[in-house]
Design a protein around this motif. Sequence first.
Motif, PDB file in Angstrom:
ATOM      1  N   ARG A   5       0.917  -1.026  -0.020  1.00 26.29           N
ATOM      2  CA  ARG A   5      -0.048  -0.027  -0.057  1.00 26.29           C
ATOM      3  C   ARG A   5       0.864   1.336  -0.148  1.00 26.29           C
ATOM      4  O   ARG A   5       0.503   2.152  -0.631  1.00 26.29           O
ATOM      5  N   THR A   6       1.818   1.033   0.795  1.00 23.36           N
ATOM      6  CA  THR A   6       2.895   2.424   0.819  1.00 23.36           C
ATOM      7  C   THR A   6       3.586   2.695  -0.561  1.00 23.36           C
ATOM      8  O   THR A   6       3.681   3.664  -0.803  1.00 23.36           O
ATOM      9  N   GLU A   7       4.013   1.561  -1.024  1.00 26.10           N
ATOM     10  CA  GLU A   7       4.781   1.577  -2.460  1.00 26.10           C
ATOM     11  C   GLU A   7       3.610   2.093  -3.226  1.00 26.10           C
ATOM     12  O   GLU A   7       3.977   2.994  -4.282  1.00 26.10           O
ATOM     13  N   GLN A   8       2.467   1.702  -3.351  1.00 27.00           N
ATOM     14  CA  GLN A   8       1.484   2.320  -4.394  1.00 27.00           C
ATOM     15  C   GLN A   8       1.179   3.764  -4.127  1.00 27.00           C
ATOM     16  O   GLN A   8       1.243   4.467  -5.175  1.00 27.00           O
ATOM     17  N   ARG A   9       1.267   4.280  -2.763  1.00 30.02           N
ATOM     18  CA  ARG A   9       1.231   5.606  -2.702  1.00 30.02           C
ATOM     19  C   ARG A   9       2.396   6.258  -3.499  1.00 30.02           C
ATOM     20  O   ARG A   9       2.084   7.443  -3.995  1.00 30.02           O
ATOM     21  N   LEU A  36       9.361  13.798  -3.530  1.00 23.91           N
ATOM     22  CA  LEU A  36       8.693  15.088  -3.802  1.00 23.91           C
ATOM     23  C   LEU A  36       7.471  15.163  -4.815  1.00 23.91           C
ATOM     24  O   LEU A  36       7.753  14.329  -5.766  1.00 23.91           O
ATOM     25  N   THR A  37       6.445  15.762  -4.301  1.00 21.83           N
ATOM     26  CA  THR A  37       5.157  15.708  -5.196  1.00 21.83           C
ATOM     27  C   THR A  37       5.598  16.635  -6.239  1.00 21.83           C
ATOM     28  O   THR A  37       6.246  17.510  -6.332  1.00 21.83           O
ATOM     29  N   ALA A  45       6.310   9.105   3.531  1.00 24.01           N
ATOM     30  CA  ALA A  45       6.140   7.728   3.322  1.00 24.01           C
ATOM     31  C   ALA A  45       7.381   6.794   2.736  1.00 24.01           C
ATOM     32  O   ALA A  45       7.389   5.694   2.808  1.00 24.01           O
ATOM     33  N   CYS A  46       7.925   7.669   1.857  1.00 27.65           N
ATOM     34  CA  CYS A  46       8.910   6.919   1.160  1.00 27.65           C
ATOM     35  C   CYS A  46      10.357   6.962   1.835  1.00 27.65           C
ATOM     36  O   CYS A  46      10.956   7.969   2.163  1.00 27.65           O
ATOM     37  N   THR A  47      10.767   5.668   2.418  1.00 22.33           N
ATOM     38  CA  THR A  47      11.994   5.526   3.078  1.00 22.33           C
ATOM     39  C   THR A  47      13.270   4.727   2.270  1.00 22.33           C
ATOM     40  O   THR A  47      12.707   4.613   1.082  1.00 22.33           O
TER      41      THR A  47
END
Length: 85
Positions: A5-9, A36-37, A45-47
């Motif tokens: 789910r976090t990878e999907q985000r 960055l968006t 969320a990206c580690t």
Amino acid sequence: MNVSRTEQRVLHTLAQGGQIRHYKDDDGRLVEIECLTREGWLMSACTLDMFKSLRRRRLIASAGGGPYRITRLGLTAVRSRPDNR
């Protein structure tokens, strides 16, 4: 492809025009990343472990030493969302 789910985000953010900037130390090792968006907001969320996982599965790639962006394989792995306009 099985993507969490976090990878999907993260992939969804990259599909909309975001990027992942990477920073290396003097030895050339990866020490820090920033997701960055497209508006310039920092996504927490990206580690580093998730980044390495996405890169290993070739869902993201860098061209010419620039920031990492989503690949065609990454676009097929990301599921659509209602706000994806």
